[in-house]
Design an enzyme around this catalytic site. Sequence first.
Site, short mmCIF file in Angstrom:
data_model
loop_
_atom_site.label_atom_id
_atom_site.label_comp_id
_atom_site.label_asym_id
_atom_site.label_seq_id
_atom_site.Cartn_x
_atom_site.Cartn_y
_atom_site.Cartn_z
N HIS A 39 -2.98 -4.13 14.06
CA HIS A 39 -3.57 -4.15 15.40
C HIS A 39 -2.69 -5.01 16.31
O HIS A 39 -2.24 -6.08 15.92
CB HIS A 39 -4.99 -4.71 15.36
CG HIS A 39 -5.96 -3.78 14.73
ND1 HIS A 39 -6.64 -2.83 15.45
CD2 HIS A 39 -6.33 -3.62 13.44
CE1 HIS A 39 -7.41 -2.13 14.63
NE2 HIS A 39 -7.23 -2.59 13.40
N THR A 71 5.25 -9.13 1.92
CA THR A 71 5.56 -9.07 3.35
C THR A 71 6.98 -8.58 3.62
O THR A 71 7.31 -8.27 4.76
CB THR A 71 5.41 -10.47 4.00
OG1 THR A 71 6.31 -11.37 3.36
CG2 THR A 71 3.98 -10.98 3.86
N LYS A 72 7.82 -8.54 2.56
CA LYS A 72 9.23 -8.14 2.71
C LYS A 72 9.59 -7.14 1.63
O LYS A 72 8.92 -7.05 0.60
CB LYS A 72 10.15 -9.36 2.61
CG LYS A 72 9.95 -10.36 3.73
CD LYS A 72 10.88 -11.55 3.57
CE LYS A 72 10.62 -12.52 4.72
NZ LYS A 72 11.36 -13.75 4.57
N LYS A 119 11.61 -12.93 -11.23
CA LYS A 119 12.74 -12.68 -12.14
C LYS A 119 13.18 -11.24 -12.06
O LYS A 119 12.47 -10.37 -11.57
CB LYS A 119 12.38 -13.04 -13.57
CG LYS A 119 11.32 -12.16 -14.20
CD LYS A 119 11.11 -12.56 -15.67
CE LYS A 119 10.08 -11.66 -16.34
NZ LYS A 119 9.93 -11.96 -17.77
#
Length: 197
Positions: free
Chosen positions: A125, A177-178, A195
């Site tokens: 949003h 988030t990445k 790892k």
Amino acid sequence: MKDKETIRQGLKDNPRLKRWLDYLIMNQRDARPRWYIRLLAPLYQHRGFGSKIYHSVRMDTPPYRDFSLGKQSVIESFCCINNAVGDIVIGDYTRIGIHNTIIGPVTIGSHVNLAQGITVTALNHNFEDTSLRIDEQGISTQPVVIGNDVWIGANAVILPGVTIGNHVVVAAGAVVTKDVPDNTLVGGVPAKLIKQI
């Protein structure tokens, strides 16, 4: 595919017709297809041979977006699948676990296992304009891509714009988030490389 793009462009060029069709297809209050559209869903959804969608799954899949479930793939009970703002494509031999939420545009590969309570969302949003309420500012999308041979642990969250590579494990409760490279284990909030695998 070309015909769909032509239709979509025609609707963009005629906002009044688009609003009218949207009203006929989507229940505006409930933000889901109307009951008579949901009855027709098996006619416009692609479901591969041997695939299964449990009866309790909330399939918010209007016909103007693609939904495809590969062969021998399963969407388990109490999931919510929503392609109203972007296509959802799920590969072969993939299992979407109990109580997952997937909001398109999302592409999930083959031989993927999503545990329970996972959110995969490409929708956000907008909130930048402080002179407007958040619900007045609309939404934005960034596609999510999950590769092949991936296991995502329970209660993980995959956020807009993320690409998860092949042969990846995402630990339970992680917030991704990445982008995640191939052959890795990630976990934490926000998710970080734990790892190589």
